[in-house]
Design an enzyme around this catalytic site. Structure first.
Site, PDB file in Angstrom:
ATOM      1  N   GLY A  41      72.612 -52.814 -64.410  1.00 53.20           N
ATOM      2  CA  GLY A  41      73.049 -52.036 -65.608  1.00 53.20           C
ATOM      3  C   GLY A  41      72.393 -52.012 -66.673  1.00 53.20           C
TER       4      GLY A  41
ATOM      5  CB  SER B 129      68.047 -50.579 -63.378  1.00 55.41           C
ATOM      6  OG  SER B 129      68.960 -51.390 -64.139  1.00 55.41           O
TER       7      SER B 129
ATOM      8  CG  ASN C 225      79.403 -50.553 -56.973  1.00 54.96           C
ATOM      9  OD1 ASN C 225      80.565 -50.157 -57.124  1.00 54.96           O
ATOM     10  ND2 ASN C 225      79.168 -51.838 -57.223  1.00 54.96           N
TER      11      ASN C 225
ATOM     12  CG  HIS D 253      79.015 -56.190 -57.440  1.00 56.38           C
ATOM     13  ND1 HIS D 253      78.973 -56.472 -58.847  1.00 56.38           N
ATOM     14  CD2 HIS D 253      78.050 -55.119 -57.118  1.00 56.38           C
ATOM     15  CE1 HIS D 253      77.996 -55.649 -59.350  1.00 56.38           C
ATOM     16  NE2 HIS D 253      77.448 -54.937 -58.416  1.00 56.38           N
TER      17      HIS D 253
ATOM     18  CD  GLU E 207      73.993 -54.991 -56.303  1.00 52.73           C
ATOM     19  OE1 GLU E 207      73.520 -53.752 -56.387  1.00 52.73           O
ATOM     20  OE2 GLU E 207      75.019 -55.473 -56.851  1.00 52.73           O
TER      21      GLU E 207
ATOM     22  CD  GLU F 202      79.015 -55.233 -62.151  1.00 50.87           C
ATOM     23  OE1 GLU F 202      80.080 -54.371 -61.788  1.00 50.87           O
ATOM     24  OE2 GLU F 202      78.276 -54.766 -62.400  1.00 50.87           O
TER      25      GLU F 202
ATOM     26  CE  LYS G  39      77.867 -51.523 -60.888  1.00 54.10           C
ATOM     27  NZ  LYS G  39      77.025 -52.310 -61.614  1.00 54.10           N
TER      28      LYS G  39
HETATM   29  P1  13P Z   1      73.225 -50.131 -61.612  1.00 59.30           P
HETATM   30  O1  13P Z   1      72.425 -49.525 -60.616  1.00 59.30           O
HETATM   31  O2  13P Z   1      73.827 -49.450 -62.466  1.00 59.30           O
HETATM   32  O3  13P Z   1      72.197 -51.093 -62.184  1.00 59.30           O
HETATM   33  O4  13P Z   1      74.112 -51.252 -60.753  1.00 59.30           O
HETATM   34  C1  13P Z   1      73.588 -51.791 -59.560  1.00 59.30           C
HETATM   35  C2  13P Z   1      74.777 -52.434 -58.908  1.00 59.30           C
HETATM   36  O5  13P Z   1      75.489 -53.304 -59.410  1.00 59.30           O
HETATM   37  C3  13P Z   1      75.225 -51.794 -57.643  1.00 59.30           C
HETATM   38  O6  13P Z   1      76.120 -52.405 -57.162  1.00 59.30           O
END
Ligand code: 13P
Length: 248
Positions: free
Chosen positions: A172, A211, A9, A94, A166, A96, A11
């Site tokens: 992150g 992560s 992803n 997601h 997640e 976010e 982002k």
């Molecule tokens: P990270 O791997 O940067 O923690 O992000 C995970 C994520 O949100 C994947 O959709």
């Protein structure tokens, strides 16, 4: 044995130039991989992903979609548009999107349904915040997020979907869930679905995200109910991402 799926992803990262190098690097290293590999890129780069990845072992997808088919929805992108660019996957719900853009369980369920209606495979994200975990309601939260989709589309719809667990506190932050913490929730998700349809539960890919990186992927992916990863930061570095694909 369920197949495994490792999906990046990206982002809101990348540029035409950076993507060119990243995709070339991943393509070069992925040959012969037994795991299914995908990248979910920002909308403007779908054409680039399609041009680079068409006919390769790597699938591509988007990170969001509209719940609507078409109409006066300025700035939105429909499932059919994603299909036009050869997307196989689309991330739905997601954390976010849920926390920054106010996506509710009901809206996520609508998006899930719109994706499947167009022939996309939704990657449905679920997971608890730190305060929800500390409050002991992780399972309640994950169950509620799943129930919204199951209530709307039926448990059978999960036969053509992927679930990504997640934990919000691990995204992150560099704080990965321990393999035991992740496995517990993955087993809960599979068990809950098995209560409704054992065959769907048995075949369902449940990815871990938060992560995940080369150094912790093998341990997480060795858990019986962890069937791959949804990778943020580490998917932006070809060697890191490839190492996770190899671990799967
Ligand atoms: P990270 O791997 O940067 O923690 O992000 C995970 C994520 O949100 C994947 O959709």
């Amino acid at each position: 044995m369920r197949r495994k799926l490792v999906a990046g992803n990206w982002k809101m990262h990348g540029s035409l130039t950076e993507n060119e190098a990243l995709l070339a690097g991943v393509l070069a290293g992925v040959a012969g991989a037994k795991t299914e590999v995908a990248v979910c890129v920002p909308f403007p780069y779908l054409a680039q992903a399609q041009a680079k990845l068409n006919g390769s072992a790597i699938a591509w997808g988007a990170q969001n979609l509209s719940q609507h088919g078409k109409g006066a929805f300025t700035g939105e992108v429909s499932a059919a548009m994603l299909r036009d660019f050869g997307c196989k996957y689309v991330i739905v719900g997601h954390s976010e999107r849920r926390s920054l853009y106010g996506e509710t369980d009901a809206l996520v369920a609508e998006k899930f349904e719109a994706a499947q209606a167009a022939g996309l495979v939704p990657i449905l994200c679920v997971g608890e915040t730190l305060s929800e975990r500390e409050g002991g309601i992780t399972e309640e939260v994950v169950a509620r997020q799943l129930d919204a989709v199951i209530g709307k589309s039926g448990v059978g719809a999960l036969a053509d979907a992927v679930v990504a667990y997640e934990p919000v506190w691990a995204i992150g932050t560099g704080k990965t869930a321990t393999p035991q913490q992740a496995q517990e929730v993955h087993a809960f998700i599979r068990g809950k679905i098995a209560g409704l349809d054992p065959a769907v539960a048995e075949g369902l890919i449940i990815q871990y995200g938060g992560s995940m990186k080369a150094s912790n992927a093998a341990e997480l992916l060795a858990q019986p109910d962890i069937d791959g990863g949804l990778i943020g930061g580490a998917s932006l570095v070809a060697e890191e991402f490839l190492a996770i694909c190899k671990a799967a």
